[in-house]
Design a protein around this motif. Structure first.
Motif, PDB file in Angstrom:
ATOM      1  N   ASN A 197      -8.555  63.721  11.607  1.00  0.00           N
ATOM      2  CA  ASN A 197      -9.067  64.844  10.807  1.00  0.00           C
ATOM      3  C   ASN A 197      -7.975  65.370   9.868  1.00  0.00           C
ATOM      4  O   ASN A 197      -6.829  64.912   9.918  1.00  0.00           O
ATOM      5  CB  ASN A 197      -9.539  65.951  11.758  1.00  0.00           C
ATOM      6  N   CYS A 198      -8.318  66.350   9.051  1.00  0.00           N
ATOM      7  CA  CYS A 198      -7.398  66.813   8.006  1.00  0.00           C
ATOM      8  C   CYS A 198      -6.035  67.271   8.561  1.00  0.00           C
ATOM      9  O   CYS A 198      -4.981  66.858   8.074  1.00  0.00           O
ATOM     10  CB  CYS A 198      -8.086  67.943   7.222  1.00  0.00           C
ATOM     11  N   SER A 199      -6.052  68.102   9.609  1.00  0.00           N
ATOM     12  CA  SER A 199      -4.762  68.613  10.113  1.00  0.00           C
ATOM     13  C   SER A 199      -3.971  67.520  10.829  1.00  0.00           C
ATOM     14  O   SER A 199      -2.737  67.444  10.700  1.00  0.00           O
ATOM     15  CB  SER A 199      -4.977  69.816  11.035  1.00  0.00           C
ATOM     16  N   THR A 200      -4.660  66.655  11.576  1.00  0.00           N
ATOM     17  CA  THR A 200      -3.964  65.585  12.294  1.00  0.00           C
ATOM     18  C   THR A 200      -3.377  64.577  11.315  1.00  0.00           C
ATOM     19  O   THR A 200      -2.238  64.125  11.472  1.00  0.00           O
ATOM     20  CB  THR A 200      -4.931  64.889  13.275  1.00  0.00           C
ATOM     21  N   ALA A 201      -4.176  64.254  10.291  1.00  0.00           N
ATOM     22  CA  ALA A 201      -3.660  63.348   9.266  1.00  0.00           C
ATOM     23  C   ALA A 201      -2.429  63.978   8.612  1.00  0.00           C
ATOM     24  O   ALA A 201      -1.448  63.275   8.305  1.00  0.00           O
ATOM     25  CB  ALA A 201      -4.746  63.058   8.232  1.00  0.00           C
ATOM     26  N   THR A 202      -2.464  65.291   8.430  1.00  0.00           N
ATOM     27  CA  THR A 202      -1.317  66.004   7.854  1.00  0.00           C
ATOM     28  C   THR A 202      -0.091  65.871   8.753  1.00  0.00           C
ATOM     29  O   THR A 202       1.010  65.553   8.292  1.00  0.00           O
ATOM     30  CB  THR A 202      -1.664  67.502   7.663  1.00  0.00           C
ATOM     31  N   VAL A 203      -0.307  66.118  10.050  1.00  0.00           N
ATOM     32  CA  VAL A 203       0.813  66.021  11.002  1.00  0.00           C
ATOM     33  C   VAL A 203       1.434  64.626  10.930  1.00  0.00           C
ATOM     34  O   VAL A 203       2.660  64.467  10.893  1.00  0.00           O
ATOM     35  CB  VAL A 203       0.338  66.338  12.449  1.00  0.00           C
ATOM     36  N   ARG A 204       0.586  63.597  10.876  1.00  0.00           N
ATOM     37  CA  ARG A 204       1.105  62.227  10.855  1.00  0.00           C
ATOM     38  C   ARG A 204       1.823  61.936   9.536  1.00  0.00           C
ATOM     39  O   ARG A 204       2.882  61.296   9.537  1.00  0.00           O
ATOM     40  CB  ARG A 204      -0.022  61.211  11.106  1.00  0.00           C
ATOM     41  N   VAL A 205       1.259  62.393   8.430  1.00  0.00           N
ATOM     42  CA  VAL A 205       1.904  62.105   7.138  1.00  0.00           C
ATOM     43  C   VAL A 205       3.252  62.834   7.053  1.00  0.00           C
ATOM     44  O   VAL A 205       4.262  62.243   6.656  1.00  0.00           O
ATOM     45  CB  VAL A 205       0.993  62.488   5.951  1.00  0.00           C
ATOM     46  N   VAL A 206       3.264  64.107   7.437  1.00  0.00           N
ATOM     47  CA  VAL A 206       4.529  64.854   7.388  1.00  0.00           C
ATOM     48  C   VAL A 206       5.555  64.196   8.322  1.00  0.00           C
ATOM     49  O   VAL A 206       6.699  63.954   7.945  1.00  0.00           O
ATOM     50  CB  VAL A 206       4.307  66.346   7.742  1.00  0.00           C
ATOM     51  N   GLY A 207       5.106  63.841   9.517  1.00  0.00           N
ATOM     52  CA  GLY A 207       6.016  63.207  10.479  1.00  0.00           C
ATOM     53  C   GLY A 207       6.487  61.833  10.025  1.00  0.00           C
ATOM     54  O   GLY A 207       7.558  61.370  10.432  1.00  0.00           O
ATOM     55  N   SER A 208       5.692  61.194   9.168  1.00  0.00           N
ATOM     56  CA  SER A 208       6.061  59.842   8.738  1.00  0.00           C
ATOM     57  C   SER A 208       7.308  59.834   7.858  1.00  0.00           C
ATOM     58  O   SER A 208       7.931  58.799   7.652  1.00  0.00           O
ATOM     59  CB  SER A 208       4.890  59.162   8.009  1.00  0.00           C
ATOM     60  N   SER A 209       7.685  61.019   7.336  1.00  0.00           N
ATOM     61  CA  SER A 209       8.948  61.101   6.589  1.00  0.00           C
ATOM     62  C   SER A 209      10.112  61.348   7.556  1.00  0.00           C
ATOM     63  O   SER A 209      11.222  61.626   7.125  1.00  0.00           O
ATOM     64  CB  SER A 209       8.866  62.221   5.550  1.00  0.00           C
ATOM     65  N   HIS A 210       9.817  61.317   8.860  1.00  0.00           N
ATOM     66  CA  HIS A 210      10.752  61.611   9.934  1.00  0.00           C
ATOM     67  C   HIS A 210      11.129  63.089   9.981  1.00  0.00           C
ATOM     68  O   HIS A 210      12.202  63.454  10.456  1.00  0.00           O
ATOM     69  CB  HIS A 210      11.996  60.708   9.881  1.00  0.00           C
ATOM     70  N   ALA A 211      10.231  63.934   9.467  1.00  0.00           N
ATOM     71  CA  ALA A 211      10.397  65.381   9.670  1.00  0.00           C
ATOM     72  C   ALA A 211      10.202  65.664  11.165  1.00  0.00           C
ATOM     73  O   ALA A 211       9.546  64.899  11.868  1.00  0.00           O
ATOM     74  CB  ALA A 211       9.358  66.133   8.852  1.00  0.00           C
ATOM     75  N   SER A 212      10.750  66.766  11.639  1.00  0.00           N
ATOM     76  CA  SER A 212      10.730  67.054  13.080  1.00  0.00           C
ATOM     77  C   SER A 212       9.309  67.376  13.554  1.00  0.00           C
ATOM     78  O   SER A 212       8.423  67.684  12.754  1.00  0.00           O
ATOM     79  CB  SER A 212      11.636  68.242  13.388  1.00  0.00           C
ATOM     80  N   LEU A 213       9.141  67.331  14.866  1.00  0.00           N
ATOM     81  CA  LEU A 213       7.838  67.660  15.447  1.00  0.00           C
ATOM     82  C   LEU A 213       7.427  69.077  15.053  1.00  0.00           C
ATOM     83  O   LEU A 213       6.287  69.316  14.652  1.00  0.00           O
ATOM     84  CB  LEU A 213       7.891  67.544  16.979  1.00  0.00           C
ATOM     85  N   TYR A 214       8.364  70.028  15.140  1.00  0.00           N
ATOM     86  CA  TYR A 214       8.014  71.422  14.823  1.00  0.00           C
ATOM     87  C   TYR A 214       7.549  71.543  13.372  1.00  0.00           C
ATOM     88  O   TYR A 214       6.570  72.221  13.072  1.00  0.00           O
ATOM     89  CB  TYR A 214       9.210  72.352  15.050  1.00  0.00           C
ATOM     90  N   ALA A 215       8.272  70.890  12.455  1.00  0.00           N
ATOM     91  CA  ALA A 215       7.910  70.970  11.034  1.00  0.00           C
ATOM     92  C   ALA A 215       6.541  70.326  10.810  1.00  0.00           C
ATOM     93  O   ALA A 215       5.709  70.842  10.056  1.00  0.00           O
ATOM     94  CB  ALA A 215       8.969  70.282  10.181  1.00  0.00           C
TER      95      ALA A 215
END
Ligand code: CMC
Length: 392
Positions: A197-215
């Protein structure tokens, strides 16, 4: 650069393979790690489900006990986070406060920024977040109403502790009603994951830059906030209240929803994937009846919701477009019944979705996914000569 396929809104684009959540939109099936949502909502606790999503298996007794113990151990938050909350105006929306606080954890736990940490170290970050979200959420609420924050009570289970932090005031005894705690626990389970979904896809995309879990989770909270996604639960109640205040004429609002010149949509209706029914909505509708009966509440809004649903299910426009009530349609009615203020509804969704976001973030890192970077079809000017400011 090759050929680019345009798929606005990613309606037909798979972004990943995943072994966390199975969803069949035609048949209305939702399973976490193979277990049906109906079974989990009926028999498991939210913490058990969070363990299932994050670690892949239901915990046995020993694993669950030690998991609970670790979560409980981390419920307290740094006093300086209180200072951050105090800096927010009291009319701040709690979702804005929550995503800021989750992001601020990167400052309190800077080691979480290191993308090369061991699995055990990442696990600490995960447990801290699950433990601290209810505290931060309740404190954001206390700030909004201008009350003193309550510290966590670690003798209580996850939901009871949250309810006590939300509602206890120093001048009165506060006893958690188990009917309310169980209802909340069930709602959190139903929201715990929902694939890409939109937020989960966001979490994965943001994390894919190796940003931290919190970010990454902070970004997910922002994505969830919008009224087309998690913010719909707040919007549904506001809509039902508006219909009630307007004399309860559901037909009038149906007409508005169908009018293409009117931006109004029937909030809590429609879904990108479910085209027959949303299995979560089915469970929640039944739970809403049960909870209201158990608490002896007669909420006229529930009648309006049922009336609206009936009219919509028999309406050509809604039938043609396969628009059915979604998870957000009835959840607000339960939240209202258990005393959660409307501005906190989407925060409740975030608390529920947290284990799903975490599981998806972990999976994305373990699968060593490349950075998320979609392409575009450029439609602008081809090439222009630069003009000096005098020439423009
Ligand atoms: N009321 C009136 N018409 C609607 C609605 C609605 N709630 N939802 C969709 N439509 C119409 C839409 O206008 C379009 O019509 P047409 O084909 O004539 O242009 C058609 O149905 C397809 O809609 P869409 O917007 O192309 O579908 P989508 O998959 O892009 O959007 C949605 C899905 C959930 C964003 C949308 O149904 C919606 O805005 N619903 C209301 C908000 C809501 O309840 N959101 C919560 C979703 S479930 C949980 C969650 O994600 O948090």
């Amino acid at each position: 650069t090759g050929y680019i396929t345009l798929d606005r809104g990613f309606k037909n684009t798979g972004s990943t393979s995943s072994s966390i959540t199975f969803l069949d939109g035609e048949k209305g099936i939702l399973r976490y790690r193979g277990y049906s949502i109906e079974d989990l909502a009926e028999n498991a606790s939210f913490l058990e489900v969070s363990y299932l999503l994050i670690y892949g298996e239901l915990p046995d007794k020993t694993a669950l006990e030690s998991y609970k113990k670790e979560i409980t151990y981390h419920t307290l938050i740094h006093e300086d986070i209180k200072n951050i909350i105090d800096g927010f105006p009291s009319n701040s929306h709690p979702m804005g406060v929550l995503c800021s606080l989750v992001s601020s954890l990167t400052a309190f736990y800077p080691e979480s920024l290191d993308p090369n940490r061991s699995a055990n170290e990442v696990d600490q970050t995960v447990k801290r977040l699950i433990a601290k979200m209810p505290t931060m959420a309740a404190w954001a609420y206390k700030n909004k109403v201008g009350h003193r924050a309550n510290y966590p009570d670690n003798s209580l289970d996850y939901c009871s502790n949250f309810l006590k932090m939300m509602f206890a005031v120093p001048s009165e005894e506060y006893e958690v009603d188990p009917v309310i705690a169980n209802a909340l626990d069930k709602l959190l389970i139903l929201h715990a994951d929902h694939e890409q979904n939109c937020s989960t896809a966001t979490v994965r995309v943001v994390g894919s830059s190796h940003a931290s879990l919190y970010a990454s989770i902070s970004a997910g909270i922002s994505a969830l906030w919008g009224p087309l996604h998690g913010g719909a639960n707040q919007a549904v109640i506001e809509m039902l209240e508006a219909i009630q205040a307007d004399g309860g004429d559901v037909q009038k609002y149906m007409a508005k929803a169908k009018d293409k010149d009117d931006p109004f949509r029937l909030m809590g209706f429609g879904h990108r994937v479910y085209k027959n029914f949303d299995p979560r909505a089915k469970i929640i509708k039944k739970a809403a009846d049960e909870v209201l009966a158990k608490l002896g509440i007669d909420d006229p809004i529930l009648e309006i919701a049922k009336g609206l649903e009936e009219v919509a299910l028999n309406d050509e426009y809604f039938i043609e477009r396969k628009l059915y009530p979604n998870v957000d349609f009835y959840s607000g009615i339960i939240y209202r019944a258990i005393g959660i203020p409307t501005s906190m509804f989407t925060v409740m969704f975030a608390l529920g979705r947290l284990p799903g976001w975490i599981a998806q973030w972990k999976e994305m890192r373990l699968q060593n996914e490349p950075i998320g970077r979609p392409r575009q079809v450029y439609t602008g000017e081809v090439k222009r000569e630069f003009k000096t400011i005098e020439e423009r």
